[in-house]
Scaffold this motif. Structure first.
Motif, PDB file in Angstrom:
ATOM      1  N   GLN A 306       0.888  -1.194  -0.014  1.00  0.00           N
ATOM      2  CA  GLN A 306      -0.009  -0.066   0.043  1.00  0.00           C
ATOM      3  C   GLN A 306       0.655   1.147  -0.078  1.00  0.00           C
ATOM      4  OE1 GLN A 306      -3.948   0.283   0.222  1.00  0.00           O
ATOM      5  NE2 GLN A 306      -2.734   1.886  -0.905  1.00  0.00           N
ATOM      6  N   LEU A 307       2.043   1.163   0.705  1.00  0.00           N
ATOM      7  CA  LEU A 307       2.762   2.433   0.852  1.00  0.00           C
ATOM      8  C   LEU A 307       3.379   2.750  -0.500  1.00  0.00           C
ATOM      9  CD1 LEU A 307       3.530   4.620   2.960  1.00  0.00           C
ATOM     10  CD2 LEU A 307       5.532   3.099   3.389  1.00  0.00           C
ATOM     11  N   ARG A 308       3.845   1.798  -1.224  1.00  0.00           N
ATOM     12  CA  ARG A 308       4.627   1.844  -2.430  1.00  0.00           C
ATOM     13  C   ARG A 308       3.549   2.495  -3.497  1.00  0.00           C
ATOM     14  NH1 ARG A 308       8.311  -3.615  -2.896  1.00  0.00           N
ATOM     15  NH2 ARG A 308       9.405  -3.275  -0.827  1.00  0.00           N
ATOM     16  N   VAL A 309       2.444   1.974  -3.446  1.00  0.00           N
ATOM     17  CA  VAL A 309       1.217   2.336  -4.420  1.00  0.00           C
ATOM     18  C   VAL A 309       1.019   3.763  -4.094  1.00  0.00           C
ATOM     19  CG1 VAL A 309      -1.115   1.976  -5.081  1.00  0.00           C
ATOM     20  CG2 VAL A 309       0.487  -0.084  -4.746  1.00  0.00           C
ATOM     21  N   SER A 310       0.829   4.249  -3.092  1.00  0.00           N
ATOM     22  CA  SER A 310       0.428   5.427  -2.627  1.00  0.00           C
ATOM     23  C   SER A 310       1.677   6.514  -2.988  1.00  0.00           C
ATOM     24  CB  SER A 310       0.372   5.805  -1.142  1.00  0.00           C
ATOM     25  OG  SER A 310       1.367   5.605  -0.466  1.00  0.00           O
ATOM     26  N   ALA A 311       2.839   6.049  -2.980  1.00  0.00           N
ATOM     27  CA  ALA A 311       4.118   7.020  -3.386  1.00  0.00           C
ATOM     28  C   ALA A 311       3.900   7.295  -4.825  1.00  0.00           C
ATOM     29  CB  ALA A 311       5.346   6.284  -3.036  1.00  0.00           C
ATOM     30  N   LYS A 312       3.319   6.156  -5.612  1.00  0.00           N
ATOM     31  CA  LYS A 312       3.214   6.706  -6.999  1.00  0.00           C
ATOM     32  C   LYS A 312       1.983   7.234  -7.492  1.00  0.00           C
ATOM     33  CE  LYS A 312       6.089   2.666  -8.280  1.00  0.00           C
ATOM     34  NZ  LYS A 312       7.248   3.402  -8.807  1.00  0.00           N
ATOM     35  N   VAL A 313       0.872   7.489  -6.329  1.00  0.00           N
ATOM     36  CA  VAL A 313      -0.051   7.995  -6.813  1.00  0.00           C
ATOM     37  C   VAL A 313      -0.514   9.455  -6.100  1.00  0.00           C
ATOM     38  CG1 VAL A 313      -2.946   7.653  -7.113  1.00  0.00           C
ATOM     39  CG2 VAL A 313      -1.257   5.778  -7.276  1.00  0.00           C
ATOM     40  N   GLN A 314       0.765  10.202  -6.015  1.00  0.00           N
ATOM     41  CA  GLN A 314       0.792  11.487  -5.334  1.00  0.00           C
ATOM     42  C   GLN A 314      -0.017  12.490  -6.033  1.00  0.00           C
ATOM     43  OE1 GLN A 314       1.646  11.967  -2.142  1.00  0.00           O
ATOM     44  NE2 GLN A 314       2.669  10.271  -1.704  1.00  0.00           N
ATOM     45  N   GLY A 315      -0.727  13.143  -5.569  1.00  0.00           N
ATOM     46  CA  GLY A 315      -1.659  14.355  -6.174  1.00  0.00           C
ATOM     47  C   GLY A 315      -2.786  13.805  -6.953  1.00  0.00           C
ATOM     48  N   PRO A 316      -3.773  14.850  -7.169  1.00  0.00           N
ATOM     49  CA  PRO A 316      -5.055  14.486  -7.575  1.00  0.00           C
ATOM     50  C   PRO A 316      -5.125  14.191  -9.249  1.00  0.00           C
ATOM     51  CG  PRO A 316      -4.705  16.910  -7.532  1.00  0.00           C
ATOM     52  CD  PRO A 316      -3.871  16.145  -6.773  1.00  0.00           C
ATOM     53  N   ARG A 317      -4.085  14.745  -9.910  1.00  0.00           N
ATOM     54  CA  ARG A 317      -4.129  14.254 -11.348  1.00  0.00           C
ATOM     55  C   ARG A 317      -3.552  12.628 -11.478  1.00  0.00           C
ATOM     56  NH1 ARG A 317      -5.790  18.402 -14.803  1.00  0.00           N
ATOM     57  NH2 ARG A 317      -5.760  20.198 -13.457  1.00  0.00           N
ATOM     58  N   ARG A 318      -2.638  12.137 -10.851  1.00  0.00           N
ATOM     59  CA  ARG A 318      -2.236  11.048 -10.753  1.00  0.00           C
ATOM     60  C   ARG A 318      -3.433  10.047 -10.175  1.00  0.00           C
ATOM     61  NH1 ARG A 318       4.203  10.384  -9.168  1.00  0.00           N
ATOM     62  NH2 ARG A 318       5.008  11.489 -11.081  1.00  0.00           N
ATOM     63  N   ALA A 319      -4.103  10.417  -9.135  1.00  0.00           N
ATOM     64  CA  ALA A 319      -5.308   9.789  -8.595  1.00  0.00           C
ATOM     65  C   ALA A 319      -6.276   9.724  -9.568  1.00  0.00           C
ATOM     66  CB  ALA A 319      -5.861  10.643  -7.255  1.00  0.00           C
ATOM     67  N   ALA A 320      -6.662  10.396 -10.526  1.00  0.00           N
ATOM     68  CA  ALA A 320      -7.453  10.657 -11.620  1.00  0.00           C
ATOM     69  C   ALA A 320      -7.126   9.332 -12.765  1.00  0.00           C
ATOM     70  CB  ALA A 320      -7.870  11.878 -12.383  1.00  0.00           C
ATOM     71  N   GLY A 321      -5.548   9.350 -12.862  1.00  0.00           N
ATOM     72  CA  GLY A 321      -5.053   8.348 -13.703  1.00  0.00           C
ATOM     73  C   GLY A 321      -5.322   6.882 -13.306  1.00  0.00           C
ATOM     74  N   ALA A 322      -4.917   7.066 -11.705  1.00  0.00           N
ATOM     75  CA  ALA A 322      -5.437   5.601 -11.157  1.00  0.00           C
ATOM     76  C   ALA A 322      -6.727   4.866 -11.163  1.00  0.00           C
ATOM     77  CB  ALA A 322      -4.866   5.563  -9.603  1.00  0.00           C
ATOM     78  N   VAL A 323      -7.676   5.779 -11.421  1.00  0.00           N
ATOM     79  CA  VAL A 323      -9.042   5.317 -11.493  1.00  0.00           C
ATOM     80  C   VAL A 323      -9.218   4.663 -12.791  1.00  0.00           C
ATOM     81  CG1 VAL A 323     -11.471   6.202 -11.919  1.00  0.00           C
ATOM     82  CG2 VAL A 323      -9.991   7.348 -10.097  1.00  0.00           C
ATOM     83  N   ALA A 324      -8.710   4.921 -13.727  1.00  0.00           N
ATOM     84  CA  ALA A 324      -8.771   4.255 -15.137  1.00  0.00           C
ATOM     85  C   ALA A 324      -7.953   3.021 -15.063  1.00  0.00           C
ATOM     86  CB  ALA A 324      -8.114   5.200 -16.066  1.00  0.00           C
ATOM     87  N   LEU A 325      -6.832   2.879 -14.186  1.00  0.00           N
ATOM     88  CA  LEU A 325      -6.126   1.738 -13.966  1.00  0.00           C
ATOM     89  C   LEU A 325      -7.144   0.559 -13.093  1.00  0.00           C
ATOM     90  CD1 LEU A 325      -2.584   2.848 -13.284  1.00  0.00           C
ATOM     91  CD2 LEU A 325      -3.580   1.570 -15.389  1.00  0.00           C
ATOM     92  N   TYR A 326      -7.891   1.386 -12.183  1.00  0.00           N
ATOM     93  CA  TYR A 326      -8.738   0.483 -11.285  1.00  0.00           C
ATOM     94  C   TYR A 326      -9.568  -0.277 -12.296  1.00  0.00           C
ATOM     95  CZ  TYR A 326     -12.470  -0.738  -7.836  1.00  0.00           C
ATOM     96  OH  TYR A 326     -13.315  -1.441  -7.413  1.00  0.00           O
ATOM     97  N   GLY A 327     -10.549   0.595 -13.280  1.00  0.00           N
ATOM     98  CA  GLY A 327     -11.292  -0.161 -14.132  1.00  0.00           C
ATOM     99  C   GLY A 327     -10.623  -1.290 -14.956  1.00  0.00           C
ATOM    100  N   LEU A 328      -9.436  -1.051 -15.698  1.00  0.00           N
ATOM    101  CA  LEU A 328      -8.785  -2.175 -16.206  1.00  0.00           C
ATOM    102  C   LEU A 328      -8.327  -3.239 -15.456  1.00  0.00           C
ATOM    103  CD1 LEU A 328      -7.362  -2.961 -19.006  1.00  0.00           C
ATOM    104  CD2 LEU A 328      -5.552  -1.801 -18.281  1.00  0.00           C
ATOM    105  N   THR A 329      -8.039  -3.022 -14.282  1.00  0.00           N
ATOM    106  CA  THR A 329      -7.575  -4.160 -13.424  1.00  0.00           C
ATOM    107  C   THR A 329      -8.804  -4.765 -13.009  1.00  0.00           C
ATOM    108  OG1 THR A 329      -5.833  -2.857 -12.392  1.00  0.00           O
ATOM    109  CG2 THR A 329      -6.464  -4.630 -11.330  1.00  0.00           C
ATOM    110  N   THR A 330     -10.028  -4.373 -12.602  1.00  0.00           N
ATOM    111  CA  THR A 330     -11.174  -5.049 -12.321  1.00  0.00           C
ATOM    112  C   THR A 330     -11.510  -5.788 -13.502  1.00  0.00           C
ATOM    113  OG1 THR A 330     -11.702  -3.163 -10.740  1.00  0.00           O
ATOM    114  CG2 THR A 330     -13.473  -4.789 -11.324  1.00  0.00           C
ATOM    115  N   LEU A 331     -11.579  -5.222 -14.834  1.00  0.00           N
ATOM    116  CA  LEU A 331     -12.106  -5.908 -15.780  1.00  0.00           C
ATOM    117  C   LEU A 331     -11.243  -7.139 -16.016  1.00  0.00           C
ATOM    118  CD1 LEU A 331     -13.308  -6.336 -18.593  1.00  0.00           C
ATOM    119  CD2 LEU A 331     -11.794  -4.771 -19.750  1.00  0.00           C
ATOM    120  N   LEU A 332      -9.867  -7.151 -15.871  1.00  0.00           N
ATOM    121  CA  LEU A 332      -8.995  -8.451 -15.787  1.00  0.00           C
ATOM    122  C   LEU A 332      -9.321  -9.430 -14.882  1.00  0.00           C
ATOM    123  CD1 LEU A 332      -5.501  -6.672 -16.591  1.00  0.00           C
ATOM    124  CD2 LEU A 332      -7.028  -8.061 -18.337  1.00  0.00           C
ATOM    125  N   CYS A 333      -9.830  -8.839 -13.736  1.00  0.00           N
ATOM    126  CA  CYS A 333     -10.224  -9.834 -12.683  1.00  0.00           C
ATOM    127  C   CYS A 333     -11.451 -10.670 -12.856  1.00  0.00           C
ATOM    128  CB  CYS A 333     -10.416  -9.195 -11.183  1.00  0.00           C
ATOM    129  SG  CYS A 333     -11.160  -9.843 -10.209  1.00  0.00           S
TER     130      CYS A 333
END
Length: 454
Positions: A306-333
């Motif tokens: 969790q700490l490593r992931v949060s270090a790569k999702v610093q700031g709102p712009r990267r958080a918005a990008g992580a939402v798209a990755l969430y959708g892709l990861t859920t689709l693969l699941c």
């Protein structure tokens, strides 16, 4: 030259993100954050004890049948939905620290009532108020942390998630001892253990100091000028409508759209806890003994990563990008779950374990991006009430997610998982685009003023 290169290497090493234990010793927010993380660890340990035992307690000790148990837990889920906005509303008017202590004590009282209340009509309000206090406490913890940690809230959130998961695992392990004994007295001991965790958490919270800036959530930065946006924005669409004197998240359509879209962005919770185990039992040849491994995989990965992931999702712009990755990861699941029915025992087991890993990866991204966007998309002057409304997304998902999976996805078979995954992936792109657009609005609201004047 070599010495200069060695110096640069040492400097780069020093700039690396500290490890989990080092961060826990010196978290964002200092002493108060450290106390709060300990309180959360103990709180979640008690919650883990009760979560592992409550269904069996209500079934074998209280004597509820499946129908009344479903009504009880459903009513509790609905009551929990009200906890987040209520906590946010009150946090705009009263100290967060005092409210959080009150939430812990409220749960302490209602949980102790379970020791003597066995009538179904009385159990309904007791369990409902317990869940309301539970959701309110989680929202107040988030508000407290956001004020204390400030701009490093993503790092604090990662530490909070790691400590909470460790607490859940500890509580589940302690509950296993009581469940092996299986007597009424053993179940009462488990209830008292959870109640004790609330009492200790309240005592620890009392040792913290109330963060400055009531209602603002984050410590106010020196430039308070961005309050000017109220001039030109539409009163029901943008954050400026609520940023002035009368905060109103319920009238901010842009923020409500974010909260609505955030509900399916929390489905990983139901997929991991309900969808994968039920799918294993009803549609695959994988052994039932594999089910506890899903929780182990989830707990270990969250604590470690969790700490490593949060270090790569610093700031709102990267958080918005992580939402798209969430959708892709859920689709693969979901694709893996749909494919797990076609092979033998080993193929199904491997597919289900991989699906659990992907669901956990989605959770890692969601836990950071959802909170970061909930804070960043809210007007600074009214973040407490806005975050209270944002907290409803997780509560609604906890009530509606299991019904969606058991009532629609499971009934449709593998096609149900494919449709669910595609829907979440599509909605994640909509959420990302809407979040970026609102961030642009927040960042650029001062600019339209001269144009309007012209």
């Amino acid at each position: 030259m070599r010495r200069g290169g060695e110096i640069r290497k040492e400097r780069r090493r020093g700039e690396r993100e500290p490890g989990l234990l080092a961060q826990l010793r010196r978290p964002p927010g200092g002493r108060d954050a450290r106390i709060m993380l300990l309180a959360q660890l103990l709180d979640r340990a008690g919650t883990g004890v009760w979560a592992a035992a409550c269904v069996l307690y209500f079934t074998f000790v209280v004597g509820l049948d499946a129908g009344r148990l479903g009504i009880l837990l459903g009513a509790a889920g609905v009551a929990g939905i009200a906890g987040s906005p209520l906590a946010g509303h009150l946090a705009d008017r009263f100290p967060v620290r005092s409210l959080l202590i009150g939430a812990h004590l409220l749960r302490l009282v209602t949980l102790c009532l379970l020791l003597v209340v066995t009538d179904f009509a009385l159990l309904l309000p007791v369990v409902a108020v317990t869940h309301l206090g539970d959701r309110a406490a989680k929202t107040l913890e988030m508000l407290f942390a956001t004020r204390v940690a400030g701009e490093r809230r993503a790092t604090y959130q990662a530490l909070s998630r790691s400590s909470a998961n460790a607490g859940y695992a500890l509580g589940a392990g302690l509950a296993a001892i009581g469940l092996v004994v299986g007597t009424r007295g053993a179940y009462h001991v488990l209830i008292l253990a959870n109640a004790l965790s609330f009492l200790v958490a309240a005592v620890l919270v009392r040792r913290t100091r109330e963060p400055r800036g009531r209602g603002l959530v984050a410590a106010p930065a020196a430039p308070a000028a961005p309050a000017a946006p109220a001039a030109g924005a539409a009163p029901t669409e943008g954050p400026a409508a609520s940023a002035g004197g009368g905060p109103g998240p319920w009238r901010d359509r842009g923020y409500l759209r974010f909260v609505l879209l955030d509900i399916p962005m929390n489905l990983d919770d139901s997929i991991l806890a309900i969808g994968i185990p039920l799918w294993l039992v009803s549609h695959t040849t994988a052994p039932h003994e594999l089910i506890p491994a899903f929780l182990v995989v989830n707990t270990v990965l969250v604590v470690v990563l969790q700490l490593r992931v949060s270090a790569k999702v610093q700031g709102p712009r990267r958080a918005a990008g992580a939402v798209a990755l969430y959708g892709l990861t859920t689709l693969l699941c979901c694709v893996l779950l749909a494919a797990s029915t076609g092979g033998g025992v080993w193929t199904a087991s491997a597919a289900l374990l991989a699906a659990a890993v992907l669901a956990t990866a989605a959770e890692l991204m969601r836990s950071v991006s959802s909170w970061e966007l909930a804070v960043s998309l809210a007007p600074r002057q009214a973040r407490a009430s806005y975050l209270g409304v944002a907290g409803m997304a997780q509560s609604v998902q906890k009530s509606a997610g299991p019904l969606l999976l058991t009532g629609a996805v499971m009934a449709a078979g593998p096609a149900g998982w494919l449709v669910l995954g595609a829907a979440v992936a599509g909605l994640s792109l909509v959420q990302r685009r809407a979040a970026v657009r609102r961030l642009d609005l927040l960042a650029g609201t001062p600019a339209p003023a001269p144009a309007a004047a012209a």
